[in-house]
Design an enzyme around this catalytic site. Structure first.
Site, PDB file in Angstrom:
ATOM      1  N   GLU A  72      -4.546   7.799  -2.804  1.00 18.16           N
ATOM      2  CA  GLU A  72      -5.014   6.527  -2.257  1.00 18.16           C
ATOM      3  C   GLU A  72      -5.328   5.536  -3.371  1.00 18.16           C
ATOM      4  O   GLU A  72      -5.123   4.321  -3.214  1.00 18.16           O
ATOM      5  CB  GLU A  72      -6.256   6.785  -1.392  1.00 18.16           C
ATOM      6  CG  GLU A  72      -6.629   5.671  -0.471  1.00 18.16           C
ATOM      7  CD  GLU A  72      -5.583   5.379   0.609  1.00 18.16           C
ATOM      8  OE1 GLU A  72      -4.705   6.233   0.851  1.00 18.16           O
ATOM      9  OE2 GLU A  72      -5.630   4.279   1.180  1.00 18.16           O
ATOM     10  N   HIS A 109       0.822  -1.206   0.000  1.00 18.92           N
ATOM     11  CA  HIS A 109       0.000   0.000   0.000  1.00 18.92           C
ATOM     12  C   HIS A 109       0.866   1.270   0.000  1.00 18.92           C
ATOM     13  O   HIS A 109       0.722   2.138  -0.869  1.00 18.92           O
ATOM     14  CB  HIS A 109      -0.899  -0.037   1.239  1.00 18.92           C
ATOM     15  CG  HIS A 109      -1.847   1.109   1.339  1.00 18.92           C
ATOM     16  ND1 HIS A 109      -3.143   1.044   0.886  1.00 18.92           N
ATOM     17  CD2 HIS A 109      -1.684   2.359   1.832  1.00 18.92           C
ATOM     18  CE1 HIS A 109      -3.740   2.216   1.096  1.00 18.92           C
ATOM     19  NE2 HIS A 109      -2.872   3.030   1.680  1.00 18.92           N
ATOM     20  N   GLU A 110       1.764   1.345   0.958  1.00 15.88           N
ATOM     21  CA  GLU A 110       2.586   2.559   1.073  1.00 15.88           C
ATOM     22  C   GLU A 110       3.517   2.702  -0.130  1.00 15.88           C
ATOM     23  O   GLU A 110       3.827   3.822  -0.556  1.00 15.88           O
ATOM     24  CB  GLU A 110       3.372   2.569   2.390  1.00 15.88           C
ATOM     25  CG  GLU A 110       2.513   2.498   3.660  1.00 15.88           C
ATOM     26  CD  GLU A 110       1.451   3.591   3.738  1.00 15.88           C
ATOM     27  OE1 GLU A 110       1.621   4.670   3.119  1.00 15.88           O
ATOM     28  OE2 GLU A 110       0.421   3.354   4.410  1.00 15.88           O
ATOM     29  N   HIS A 161       1.693   4.525  -2.768  1.00 13.27           N
ATOM     30  CA  HIS A 161       1.751   5.972  -2.526  1.00 13.27           C
ATOM     31  C   HIS A 161       3.083   6.529  -3.025  1.00 13.27           C
ATOM     32  O   HIS A 161       3.147   7.557  -3.693  1.00 13.27           O
ATOM     33  CB  HIS A 161       1.652   6.269  -1.021  1.00 13.27           C
ATOM     34  CG  HIS A 161       0.257   6.251  -0.479  1.00 13.27           C
ATOM     35  ND1 HIS A 161      -0.748   7.055  -0.974  1.00 13.27           N
ATOM     36  CD2 HIS A 161      -0.299   5.541   0.538  1.00 13.27           C
ATOM     37  CE1 HIS A 161      -1.862   6.845  -0.285  1.00 13.27           C
ATOM     38  NE2 HIS A 161      -1.619   5.926   0.640  1.00 13.27           N
TER      39      HIS A 161
END
Lengths: 510, 510
Positions: A306, A273-274, A277
């Site tokens: 996101e 996820h990060e 980003h």
């Protein structure tokens, strides 16, 4: 950039913006350190440091000199009509519009308020950490109450033709209205609980009953980032209480993760996820690009941000073909995973719980709807801070059928409100919608993301995102970007289609 | 502080100093991050951030407003003779003297030079790291040449009645003259090589042929700091290429260590050393004290700082009674240590090598004499940067009887010159002298440090240092502090006495 006489106004403004960005990135470095290294005793002084930088940044972004620089650049723009292309003129105008909008916002704020908010953020964060550790909402309530009051005062001083919540949400979702948000969320309010009911009717996967050593999880995360092309000379990974991604310089991208006991996939999925980003930030205009320090060089909205993190977490790491490639690594690491289906199922429990960050793709939206409603209630509908835990727990019972064991698992779980980030949570759910709609466009352009995962070659996926999405910066706002990339207005349909299809395939396993 | 009308000048100046300290600690935080976390790609931007802060700090410390605040405080001081005690007046005067001295230095410097030095420090550090990794002095030579030129220009602009090297050494050793330094070092130049010869005549301990896992070393370091009363809420330990101690706030003390392959005690002794530095900082006037942000709240000199780190490293951790308590822990960690003598001998190899940081107490001084002579030659005697490796290696051959395998082990081993820290190295050796002389005073007052180690109770030692040394700050300079604590002028005799006694006991083992 024009090279004639008026262009010196552009250069001066650009230099000024670059120095502002330097100061902002110093602030980010302090924030990074605060979350990854600083001993708790350092909090008060760190708060003073951050308040000092906030005062400096506010002064830079609201002073007469800056206003004059923008004014001169606007005049140069008006005078340069014959030397520049139409596309360049439009980009310049967009930059100026965004700078003027932000200037007016900064000028509207009392410097004392800016400073008070900076101190309250730092103290609130520290207070939240302690209250969460003790699972004692009472300890945190005074901080939160003060933060609500400060943010309400901020909205009053900004005096925009928007509601308090809308005003506070602008930094995260520029141009978003509450009416448009509710329109986008309405189908989700109806359909997500229905889908949850459908799942609960069928055989349900149970929570994972195994775990992996922290070092093993870290090793799997390292493997993941290596597979995804991490360049160690410009990236850094650390641990923090709440995973985040942050950019400290044009070649200095950082992410954090955390190991959660009993959640052996949490760290891995947080890393995916990060990293998503970070890829978006890495794809923004580089320091050699003319718009690097200008608004057009910045991320356009938190929802778009996101969408990029969710893409790598959900469309890639939680996909079935990903499990096919990765289950042997998890098996080798000691996980009780015997085949691809085991891993895919473990990655997609579709079982509602109390924790947002650990939530599956279906129940995630419900976590956000609850937070959105509660912060609207706190800011605009007179909900007392003291009532937050009971209101939180009631909604979790109604919408997700779960009850937090304590406040740490309940309304103290997220960091955001401790720093006064109201209006931020909806971006997470909007990100799901945008990710799904962009994935459909990607499918049309180069084939579905899952097919690229199946071929174990994500280069075309990243290249497409790096062309279609990342470098746009703030040239387009979130909805304009989606319309431009997908040819349709943003809607919740692609996300619901994706969810329904995935749930159907998961149910078919049983 | 006086509370009558003129005291508002004191308050204003104190507030100003506090904000300067906030900015300085932000700079330190960036430095910490650069050394412990930052990916290499972040160096250029970090250099710009540091240059921006250096410009801000220089502006704050040289501007008319600051000069006026100091001037008003001086007037208030002159007017307040009847309201304050003599001791307080003297402390105020000392603060003002030091502030005025520093103001004049800052005002003498061209802001462009200040900025250029900040950039050169950051780039030089990065360049040194790469050159050291490649063991290629040629890669680093242009940076070093530039730094020498910048520092020579700095000394010219300061225009003090001191030589170039003396001028540059002032920030580390206020009031030190080259003549006094050579007077203090003269007995060492003669006696250290004699002692080395004495050791080499007798049976010599060989270098350690064992090693410990990095995690095991870290665990021993954690045990050490726990035994020494580390408070985790105000301290932090990390890894960096070169160990250091830094203070980021009144309750935020950090140290770094590193694991060196083949040197199983290096990390442990570096931890002891840096912790000693940190204890001095922790013992300076706290933020609640009136002199916290004033000169009297700061460390008085690098040599005094070093005396505190060396005390904990050499007088405590390398002592025989320490080995008696600690050998079972090392044995349990897997080290081939069967008794206290084994550990004590391993802690005190007394075998000259190429590396300063890993050096024993005897050869350490020779490392410093070489560096002192070389930086004097570079800055004042026209030694060409290109000749540094050969001059370095020649002196190591003559004084220590060793030859560096390459430049990484030779003249690239230390970080200092990459950041232009000329005049710093002598402080390390002066620290040995001060530590020894203060230890003799401690023995008279509360018993020898080794006796407290034997009783496994270091609280009296720390308490004595916290009373006699740490809180003095800059009220006294290094030599005044030594004279005040020990009743005698600083001399090299206590250090040589200590060394001779230790060598005798080590030789008696054989």
């Amino acid at each position: 950039m024009t090279r004639d006489v008026p262009s010196s106004a552009w250069t001066s403004l650009g230099d000024y913006l670059r120095e502002t960005q330097l100061l902002g990135s110093i602030q980010s470095t302090l924030y990074w350190d605060q979350n990854t290294r600083m001993p708790s005793g350092g909090a008060a002084w760190r708060g003073e440091q951050l308040a000092l930088l906030a005062r400096q940044l506010h002064a830079r972004q609201s002073c007469e000199r800056y206003a004059a620089l923008i004014g001169e650049a606007r005049q140069a723009w008006q005078a340069s009509s014959e030397q520049t292309s139409e596309a360049e003129r439009l980009a310049q105008a967009r930059n100026l519009d965004l700078l003027e909008q932000e200037l007016h916002r900064q000028q509207a704020l009392d410097p004392d308020l800016v400073s008070a908010i900076a101190v309250a953020k730092s103290e609130g964060y520290e207070c939240w950490q302690q209250a969460k550790a003790a699972s004692a909402f009472d300890q945190f309530a005074p901080s939160l109450k003060r933060m609500v009051a400060l943010r309400q005062e901020q909205a009053r001083q900004l005096a925009e033709p928007r509601s308090c919540w809308e005003t506070l949400a602008q930094p995260f979702e520029p141009d978003l209205t509450l009416a448009r948000l509710q329109e986008l969320f309405a189908p989700l309010r109806q359909r997500l609980p229905e889908l949850l009911g459908q799942l609960q009717g069928g055989p349900r996967p149970t929570a994972l009953s195994w775990d992996l050593e922290a070092a093993t999880q870290q090793d799997l995360c390292d493997q993941l980032l290596k597979c995804w092309g991490r360049d160690e000379s410009i990236t850094c990974v650390a641990a923090s209480p709440h995973p985040f991604s942050i950019t400290l310089g044009p070649r200095d991208f950082r992410i954090t993760t955390r190991v959660v006991a009993g959640q052996p996939l949490s760290c891995f999925l947080a890393t995916a996820h990060e990293w998503g980003h970070s890829l978006y930030e890495q794809g923004l205009p580089p320091s050699s690009h003319q718009w690097f320090a200008w608004p057009l060089g910045q991320a356009t909205s938190m929802a778009v941000h996101e969408s990029q993190s969710l893409f790598w977490e959900n469309r890639v790491a939680r996909s079935q073909p990903f499990a096919e490639h990765w289950w042997p690594r998890f098996a080798a690491a000691g996980a009780p995973i015997a085949n691809a289906i085991d891993l895919w199922r473990a990655m997609n429990p579709m079982a509602p719980g109390c924790n947002r960050v650990e939530a599956d793709e279906l129940s995630y939206g419900l976590h956000i709807l609850i937070r959105t409603d509660l912060e609207l209630a706190l800011l605009e509908q007179g909900l007392e801070v003291e009532a937050l835990p009971s209101e939180w727990n009631r909604r979790y019972g109604e919408l997700l059928g779960v009850t937090p064991a304590d406040d740490a698992e309940g309304c103290l779980q997220d960091v955001h409100w401790s720093e006064g980030l109201f209006g931020y949570f909806p971006s997470y759910l909007l990100g799901h919608l945008i990710s799904a709609q962009i994935s459909e466009a990607m499918e049309t352009a180069i084939g579905a993301p899952e097919e690229h995962v199946r071929r174990d070659d994500l280069q075309p996926v990243l290249s497409w995102l790096r062309e279609a999405v990342h470098p746009i910066g703030r040239a387009l706002n979130a909805e304009q970007l989606v319309a431009s990339v997908t040819g349709r207005p943003l809607s919740s349909e692609p996300f619901l289609r994706y969810l329904e299809s995935k749930i159907e395939r998961l149910l078919a396993l049983s």
